[in-house]
Structures are given as C-alpha cells and as structure tokens.
Scaffold this motif. Sequence first.
Motif, PDB file in Angstrom:
ATOM      1  N   PHE A  63      15.337  -0.315   8.276  1.00 36.46           N
ATOM      2  CA  PHE A  63      15.970  -1.286   7.383  1.00 36.46           C
ATOM      3  C   PHE A  63      15.800  -0.811   5.946  1.00 36.46           C
ATOM      4  N   LYS A  64      16.746  -1.182   5.090  1.00 40.83           N
ATOM      5  CA  LYS A  64      16.591  -0.990   3.653  1.00 40.83           C
ATOM      6  C   LYS A  64      16.346  -2.353   3.020  1.00 40.83           C
ATOM      7  N   ALA A  65      15.416  -2.414   2.062  1.00 42.50           N
ATOM      8  CA  ALA A  65      15.060  -3.696   1.465  1.00 42.50           C
ATOM      9  C   ALA A  65      14.443  -3.478   0.094  1.00 42.50           C
ATOM     10  N   ARG A  66      14.470  -4.523  -0.704  1.00 39.49           N
ATOM     11  CA  ARG A  66      13.769  -4.514  -1.987  1.00 39.49           C
ATOM     12  C   ARG A  66      12.370  -5.114  -1.847  1.00 39.49           C
ATOM     13  N   ARG A  67      12.236  -6.022  -0.859  1.00 41.03           N
ATOM     14  CA  ARG A  67      10.943  -6.687  -0.652  1.00 41.03           C
ATOM     15  C   ARG A  67      10.722  -6.909   0.834  1.00 41.03           C
ATOM     16  N   VAL A  68       9.518  -6.635   1.279  1.00 42.18           N
ATOM     17  CA  VAL A  68       9.127  -6.852   2.675  1.00 42.18           C
ATOM     18  C   VAL A  68       7.785  -7.575   2.684  1.00 42.18           C
ATOM     19  N   LEU A  69       7.665  -8.596   3.519  1.00 36.15           N
ATOM     20  CA  LEU A  69       6.396  -9.295   3.707  1.00 36.15           C
ATOM     21  C   LEU A  69       5.992  -9.161   5.167  1.00 36.15           C
ATOM     22  N   ILE A  70       4.821  -8.582   5.401  1.00 30.55           N
ATOM     23  CA  ILE A  70       4.339  -8.347   6.758  1.00 30.55           C
ATOM     24  C   ILE A  70       3.096  -9.196   7.008  1.00 30.55           C
ATOM     25  N   LYS A  71       3.122  -9.950   8.111  1.00 32.43           N
ATOM     26  CA  LYS A  71       1.965 -10.753   8.503  1.00 32.43           C
ATOM     27  C   LYS A  71       1.441 -10.225   9.840  1.00 32.43           C
ATOM     28  N   ARG A  72       0.146  -9.981   9.896  1.00 38.42           N
ATOM     29  CA  ARG A  72      -0.480  -9.495  11.131  1.00 38.42           C
ATOM     30  C   ARG A  72      -1.639 -10.402  11.492  1.00 38.42           C
ATOM     31  N   HIS A  73      -2.290 -10.133  12.605  1.00 43.96           N
ATOM     32  CA  HIS A  73      -3.326 -11.041  13.107  1.00 43.96           C
ATOM     33  C   HIS A  73      -4.551 -11.092  12.192  1.00 43.96           C
ATOM     34  N   SER A  74      -4.866  -9.981  11.555  1.00 40.34           N
ATOM     35  CA  SER A  74      -6.066  -9.946  10.720  1.00 40.34           C
ATOM     36  C   SER A  74      -5.922  -8.856   9.672  1.00 40.34           C
ATOM     37  N   GLU A  75      -6.798  -8.875   8.696  1.00 38.55           N
ATOM     38  CA  GLU A  75      -6.821  -7.799   7.704  1.00 38.55           C
ATOM     39  C   GLU A  75      -7.202  -6.490   8.392  1.00 38.55           C
ATOM     40  N   GLY A  76      -6.924  -5.388   7.726  1.00 33.57           N
ATOM     41  CA  GLY A  76      -7.236  -4.104   8.345  1.00 33.57           C
ATOM     42  C   GLY A  76      -6.815  -2.937   7.483  1.00 33.57           C
ATOM     43  N   VAL A  77      -6.927  -1.758   8.052  1.00 38.56           N
ATOM     44  CA  VAL A  77      -6.632  -0.538   7.309  1.00 38.56           C
ATOM     45  C   VAL A  77      -5.125  -0.334   7.186  1.00 38.56           C
ATOM     46  N   MET A  78      -4.705   0.160   6.020  1.00 38.40           N
ATOM     47  CA  MET A  78      -3.371   0.682   5.781  1.00 38.40           C
ATOM     48  C   MET A  78      -3.549   2.056   5.143  1.00 38.40           C
ATOM     49  N   HIS A  79      -2.462   2.771   4.999  1.00 39.07           N
ATOM     50  CA  HIS A  79      -2.549   3.965   4.163  1.00 39.07           C
ATOM     51  C   HIS A  79      -1.545   3.852   3.035  1.00 39.07           C
ATOM     52  N   LEU A  80      -1.906   4.363   1.881  1.00 43.59           N
ATOM     53  CA  LEU A  80      -1.016   4.489   0.735  1.00 43.59           C
ATOM     54  C   LEU A  80      -0.955   5.960   0.377  1.00 43.59           C
ATOM     55  N   ASP A  81       0.217   6.562   0.545  1.00 39.67           N
ATOM     56  CA  ASP A  81       0.375   8.004   0.318  1.00 39.67           C
ATOM     57  C   ASP A  81      -0.674   8.815   1.080  1.00 39.67           C
ATOM     58  N   GLY A  82      -0.966   8.356   2.296  1.00 38.81           N
ATOM     59  CA  GLY A  82      -1.852   9.107   3.168  1.00 38.81           C
ATOM     60  C   GLY A  82      -3.324   8.764   3.064  1.00 38.81           C
ATOM     61  N   ASP A  83      -3.716   8.014   2.037  1.00 36.08           N
ATOM     62  CA  ASP A  83      -5.126   7.655   1.869  1.00 36.08           C
ATOM     63  C   ASP A  83      -5.370   6.260   2.436  1.00 36.08           C
ATOM     64  N   PRO A  84      -6.406   6.085   3.277  1.00 38.82           N
ATOM     65  CA  PRO A  84      -6.665   4.778   3.880  1.00 38.82           C
ATOM     66  C   PRO A  84      -7.228   3.779   2.873  1.00 38.82           C
ATOM     67  N   VAL A  85      -6.753   2.533   2.958  1.00 40.69           N
ATOM     68  CA  VAL A  85      -7.274   1.442   2.137  1.00 40.69           C
ATOM     69  C   VAL A  85      -7.376   0.202   3.022  1.00 40.69           C
TER      70      VAL A  85
END
Length: 300
Positions: free
Chosen positions: A249-271
């Motif tokens: 999909f193409k979008a200007r804004r995306v909101l993602i809800k998951r079961h709990s907080e957790g790891v993501m990566h930003l430009d390959g680095d985990p946060v």
Amino acid sequence: MKDSVVVIINPISGTGSKVSVCKTIAEAFAKTKREVFFTFTKGESHATHLAERAVKERASMVIAVGGDGTVNEVAKALINTDVPLGIVPKGSGNGLARALKLPLTVQGAVDVIMTANERIIDCCKANERPFFCTCGMGFDAEVSEKFAEAPFRGPLSYVHAVLNKYLSYQPNHYHIQIDDEEIDREAFLIAAANAPQYGNNAYIAPDASLSDGELDLVIMKPFSDIEAAQIVLQLFTRNLSKNSNMEMFKARRVLIKRHSEGVMHLDGDPVWMEREVEIVCLHNAIRVLAPLHKKAPVQQ
C-alpha cells in the motif's frame, strides 16, 4: 564555521577500515577554501549530537561515514535545515546510499560530494523517531536485534541471524489503519519503506520512492517453508510485489496496533517501541548530496 565541512565517522561500522577515508576527503577539499573538521563517534547517539552542533555552528555541509545506522543518526539532526548531508558508505548494508545510486567506493562517494548536487528527499517517522530507508516489526525486527548482538558484522552474521530466527519465529496479529482504511492481518512481518531496499540490494518495496511524499507499507503474510526460497529470490530481483503472500500500500500515515510493545527496527537498528506505532512520511525533509537524477527534485 561558515564554509566549513564536518565529517562524522563511525570507526566501528561495517567491516572495512576508515583509515583512508580522512585522507581522501582532506585531499578533495584541499583544492577548495573550505575547512574540514573530522570527528569520530564514541557511542550511541553521539553522531546526532555532533551533527546538531555542526548545524548550530552553521557548518555548510555534514558528511556521514558509516552504515545506515550512522547515516540515520546524522541525518535526523539535519531534517528541515539548509545543511546538506553527504554520505560515504562504509556499512554492511548501505541501504540509503544504494537508493541514492551512490558509488560504494570511498573515492567515488567523495567525488559525488564534491559535485555538490543536492537532492531533496523525504524521511519518515515511527512514533516521532526518524528513519530514511525502512522500519519494520515482526521477523525483520527480530533479525535486526539478533544481528546487533553478533560479535562481528557482515553477511555471514546476518545469514546466521536470519536462519536462527526463522526456525522459531511465529507470526503475529495486527490491526492496521492505512490513511482512512482499516484492516486486520496476521503477518510474518510489516515494513514501512521510504526507500526501495533494506540494503545489500534486498528490495522489500521495489516501487518505493524517496521523494513522492508517501511511504510504502509492505505486509508479508505467513508462508510455507516451500515458498520461502521463492520469496528470497524475489526479494533480491525486485519482484517481491508479484508474490501472492505480499500486500503493498502507499500511504502518508499508517497506525499499527499489536498485542504488546516490542522490538522494531529503524534503518536496520533495533529499538523498543510501544504497542501502537504511528508512521508518517515527511515530504521534502532533508537535503542530500547525490548523483543527478532527472526524476528527483534538484537544488541548484
């Protein structure tokens, strides 16, 4: 520091030595009237602090020497400023450098910087944290976390991290708002892309553009072990959008809800990120030095 150039070097990024970089840059700028200041990072976020100081002291250019993580740290300090970013790619993936069609050699990258051709590109933010190539949650985020723990960086370490996680990984359920549309999906991974690739020519979002004002959202649905080889092949041949397990999909804004907080990566680095993640695209956010591209905005 008017007419000065600040070079920010991550001495431990990637696998190659940075010894020759200072000499190549110094020799290139010796032919100009600009002063060059070399600085070396000493830990997480240090590159951002160095770049912020360069902006405050009115540097005319900031050059990041390192991988996508280093570039991210430097670039976030240059958002919505008049200070252009130069990149000497010395990382293991070099996703933004590849997306900008930069040479991957030191001399080639410095030659591009010396031409002073500016492009104005977008950046994106995930819960206000900037990224310039991709962010993601799910499998690729857990791989980035494992890769960050490796004793050495390089392709073999990354392959090991991928195989290690794949054997035990379980897909997750997500509620996703894409602009005004809402969907629910079970997904192997979700990636938001400003640039087409992760790095190393792995094209997670082949149609993504650095300057269209939109992010590309990629949802990879669960797949069988038999299908895995095809997905890997299509990832490296820019054909992933043709796979039936992919939604894009193409979008200007995306909101993602998951079961709990957790790891993501930003430009390959985990946060570590909250349970709800808002991802937005910031159009024309940063100036970069890159080869001329007829479809891209160019600053004269």
